[in-house]
Design an enzyme around this catalytic site. Structure first.
Site, short mmCIF file in Angstrom:
data_model
loop_
_atom_site.label_atom_id
_atom_site.label_comp_id
_atom_site.label_asym_id
_atom_site.label_seq_id
_atom_site.Cartn_x
_atom_site.Cartn_y
_atom_site.Cartn_z
N GLU A 30 0.82 -1.21 0.00
CA GLU A 30 0.00 0.00 0.00
C GLU A 30 0.86 1.26 0.00
O GLU A 30 0.51 2.24 -0.64
CB GLU A 30 -0.97 0.00 1.19
N TYR A 113 -5.66 5.98 5.36
CA TYR A 113 -5.89 5.00 4.29
C TYR A 113 -5.11 3.71 4.56
O TYR A 113 -5.67 2.61 4.53
CB TYR A 113 -5.51 5.55 2.90
N ASP A 131 -9.16 5.59 -0.36
CA ASP A 131 -8.17 6.31 -1.17
C ASP A 131 -8.92 7.15 -2.21
O ASP A 131 -10.15 7.31 -2.13
CB ASP A 131 -7.19 5.32 -1.83
#
Ligand code: SF4
Length: 337
Positions: A30, A113, A131
């Site tokens: 991520e 996030y 996101d």
């Protein structure tokens, strides 16, 4: 949300981080995926797991090795934060990535996030990971006609995303929303292919949603880059901590402002700032390179000098060793010329 889940099972793209997700793999992938396309991330992710297979190996690695593994991905503060975050996890959480929002949020570089993604995909908890893709889907699905850059609206979007999560497999909804935003509910949405179309309130005004503050200003830079060689060694400078290019090597360069410097002006600048008398060897093709909010136009020129004096903040590095150092992306491209 059953339709969304079915759509996701049939249409999701295959990525190495989706095969056997663990909190560590989710965290690394991520962070890499922020500001970077998934296809670019794949080889970096795979190499990273070979070099640093878990939190401890990452925490114990020298920062320079971590930066080198990141070379080319840009936004290097992400790599530094991963390294520091791993050290925090070892120090405060016994090397185990925590599974609650409060502790995760205390780790360096983890924003809402990434915290949501780790909780959802890594620990399979009921948490949305919001996101830009999810923001777009949710703003359209619920027809939220407010500026999504405002904190209060961000919270509204996060709550709305959370409300969509499935009761038994919330991690699938969370990832499916991201995938939908990346592949169907894009800037120009393909509503006819969307599993949410039946109940989507914003499909008729989708191209106007979400509402944002607008594009960020890009600053143009023009730089003369000097590749100064002496006896097989090249002069390089390591970026200072806290600056945009921290821990990355670059060749000496000079900001040219709006205009364009003559060869004589560049040679004089080298003499004035580095104290080196140089002779021009050749000009290399210009390179344009974008980083953070800057667009840099680089004009590389090769020089030689017969006086390779030591210069504070700079190093003379042999040609062979240059390729082993982590360079900023623009200067790496110059090196490959
Ligand atoms: S129907 Fe269209 S606007 Fe609505 S979520 Fe799907 S793709 Fe987006």
């Amino acid at each position: 949300m059953r339709k969304l889940h079915e759509w996701f099972q049939q249409n999701q793209r295959e990525f190495p981080w989706r095969k056997t997700p663990t909190p560590y793999k989710v965290w690394i992938s991520e962070v890499m995926l922020q500001q970077t396309r998934a296809t670019v991330v794949i080889p970096y992710f795979e190499r990273w797991l070979t070099l640093f297979p878990n939190v401890r190996t990452l925490a114990e690695a020298p920062l320079e090795k971590v930066i080198k593994a990141w070379e080319g991905l840009g936004y290097y503060s992400r790599a530094r934060n991963l390294h520091k975050g791993a050290q925090q996890i070892v120090e405060y959480f016994g090397g185990e990535i925590p599974s609650n929002r409060k502790d995760l949020a205390s780790i360096c570089g983890l924003g809402p996030y990434t915290v949501g993604a780790i909780l959802s995909f890594g620990f399979r908890q009921k948490a949305a990971a919001v996101d830009g893709n999810v923001t777009r889907v949710v703003a359209r699905y619920f027809s939220i006609e407010e500026n999504v850059d405002q904190q209060s609206v961000k919270r509204k979007i996060a709550d709305a995303a959370e409300s969509l999560l499935d009761a038994t497999e919330p991690w699938i909804t969370a990832e499916a929303l991201i995938e939908l935003g990346a592949t169907v509910c894009t800037r120009k949405p393909r509503c006819e292919a969307c599993p949410l179309q039946k109940n989507c309130l914003g499909q008729h005004k989708a191209e106007f949603l979400p509402i944002t503050t607008g594009e960020k200003q890009v600053t143009q830079l023009k730089r003369a880059v000097a590749l100064i060689e002496s006896g097989g060694k090249i002069l390089v400078k390591k970026g200072e901590r806290g600056k945009v290019m921290a821990d990355l090597y670059e060749f000496p360069y000079f900001e040219m402002g709006e205009g364009h410097w003559t060869q004589k002006a560049i040679v004089q600048a080298i003499q004035r700032t580095l104290g080196l008398p140089v002779e021009i060897v050749q000009k290399l093709p210009p390179i344009t390179h974008t980083f953070t909010r800057f667009k840099a136009h680089l004009f590389p020129i090769c020089y030689t000098t017969e006086t390779p004096n030591p210069i504070a903040g700079y190093e003379w590095i042999s040609r062979e060793l240059l390729s082993e150092l982590p360079f900023s992306a623009g200067h790496r491209r110059i090196l490959s010329l």
